[in-house]
Design a protein around this motif. Sequence first.
Motif, PDB file in Angstrom:
ATOM      1  N   ILE A 107      -7.753   3.559  -6.187  1.00 37.74           N
ATOM      2  CA  ILE A 107      -7.338   2.164  -6.062  1.00 37.74           C
ATOM      3  C   ILE A 107      -6.226   1.820  -7.041  1.00 37.74           C
ATOM      4  CG2 ILE A 107      -9.072   1.303  -7.678  1.00 37.74           C
ATOM      5  CD1 ILE A 107      -8.001  -0.384  -4.392  1.00 37.74           C
ATOM      6  N   ILE A 108      -6.189   2.500  -8.203  1.00 35.41           N
ATOM      7  CA  ILE A 108      -5.181   2.138  -9.205  1.00 35.41           C
ATOM      8  C   ILE A 108      -3.794   2.656  -8.838  1.00 35.41           C
ATOM      9  CG2 ILE A 108      -6.934   2.138 -11.011  1.00 35.41           C
ATOM     10  CD1 ILE A 108      -5.816   4.764 -12.023  1.00 35.41           C
ATOM     11  N   ILE A 111      -1.123   0.228  -5.259  1.00 35.70           N
ATOM     12  CA  ILE A 111       0.021  -0.677  -5.309  1.00 35.70           C
ATOM     13  C   ILE A 111       1.319   0.074  -5.610  1.00 35.70           C
ATOM     14  CG2 ILE A 111       1.010  -2.690  -6.445  1.00 35.70           C
ATOM     15  CD1 ILE A 111      -1.367  -3.239  -4.570  1.00 35.70           C
ATOM     16  N   PRO A 112       1.352   0.973  -6.626  1.00 41.52           N
ATOM     17  CA  PRO A 112       2.583   1.761  -6.798  1.00 41.52           C
ATOM     18  C   PRO A 112       2.959   2.566  -5.561  1.00 41.52           C
ATOM     19  CG  PRO A 112       1.180   1.963  -8.734  1.00 41.52           C
ATOM     20  CD  PRO A 112       0.378   1.248  -7.699  1.00 41.52           C
ATOM     21  N   THR A 113       1.951   3.101  -4.883  1.00 45.71           N
ATOM     22  CA  THR A 113       2.229   3.854  -3.658  1.00 45.71           C
ATOM     23  C   THR A 113       2.827   2.950  -2.594  1.00 45.71           C
ATOM     24  OG1 THR A 113       0.404   5.376  -4.128  1.00 45.71           O
ATOM     25  CG2 THR A 113       1.218   5.318  -1.875  1.00 45.71           C
ATOM     26  N   TYR A 114       2.294   1.746  -2.470  1.00 47.01           N
ATOM     27  CA  TYR A 114       2.835   0.795  -1.491  1.00 47.01           C
ATOM     28  C   TYR A 114       4.291   0.460  -1.800  1.00 47.01           C
ATOM     29  CZ  TYR A 114       3.772  -3.581   0.895  1.00 47.01           C
ATOM     30  OH  TYR A 114       4.356  -4.568   1.657  1.00 47.01           O
ATOM     31  N   LEU A 115       4.608   0.255  -3.064  1.00 48.22           N
ATOM     32  CA  LEU A 115       5.990  -0.071  -3.436  1.00 48.22           C
ATOM     33  C   LEU A 115       6.931   1.078  -3.094  1.00 48.22           C
ATOM     34  CD1 LEU A 115       5.374  -1.835  -6.877  1.00 48.22           C
ATOM     35  CD2 LEU A 115       5.856  -2.894  -4.659  1.00 48.22           C
ATOM     36  N   LEU A 116       6.497   2.308  -3.331  1.00 45.01           N
ATOM     37  CA  LEU A 116       7.329   3.461  -2.988  1.00 45.01           C
ATOM     38  C   LEU A 116       7.552   3.540  -1.475  1.00 45.01           C
ATOM     39  CD1 LEU A 116       5.819   6.192  -5.344  1.00 45.01           C
ATOM     40  CD2 LEU A 116       8.050   5.097  -5.553  1.00 45.01           C
TER      41      LEU A 116
END
Length: 263
Positions: A107-108, A111-116
């Motif tokens: 889960i942590i 969000i960074p994965t989504y931005l990429l």
Amino acid sequence: MLLVAALVLMLSPFGWLALTAFKPPSELRAVPIHWWPHHPTLDNFHQALTLFDYLGYARNSLMIAGIYAVLITLASAWAGYGFARLDGPGKRIIFGVLLSTMMMPQIITLIPTYLLFAKANLVNTYTPWVLWGLCGAPYLIFLFRQFFTNMPKELEEAAIVDGCGQIRIFWRIFLPQSWPVIATSLILSFSWSWGDYIAPALLLDDDRTTLSVKIATGYVNEHGTGLLTVVAAGAVMYIVPVLVLFLILQRGFVSGVATSGLK
């Protein structure tokens, strides 16, 4: 007796879900609680299939889960073969770092994965699941590594004498012998993707999303209230593909879990 009690305890949530799927809404609200449906009905299943395009969203889920399961199995098998049979500087350190990532909650990184993916214009496509599959999974790599480590070195030496390279040895000798771990990997990875709610809800629009997201949001009446008996019917049908896959591959699954940790 302890095993029977544990089995009943583990199956009781699914049993309650299945019984609820056959109840009319009036019995669900009845006091005292009716554990067994007094007037069983199939109307909940009819509504579950017709309130939205259930089969269409099931097709989306099957496509994502199937592609992901196949790719992550092959990628993990290749990585596990490298850790088990090939030598290289820092192999043990890299393998330790790989195993340590299993302690990191996914889960942590969401969000960074989504931005990429958003910067790469991959949101609302199925490409993220392809990329995740090609990267392999630490736990599955560990299973394949343990299994390949236990295979006789004579097989590899005989193949080298016959002129086989490492890629051919992997595809022609090691991978066909690893069916128990392949079955384990397919079941686990298919279940991970099929049951995932957060990633499809974050990355996919309503028309391309998966069945798990649609079941959670699509069964409401005109007032926005959840239709609980219809949700139960949809959830019962939602479990069927995973059960079918497990029944087909269960012998390999049990053998793979049992043999992959011998060494």
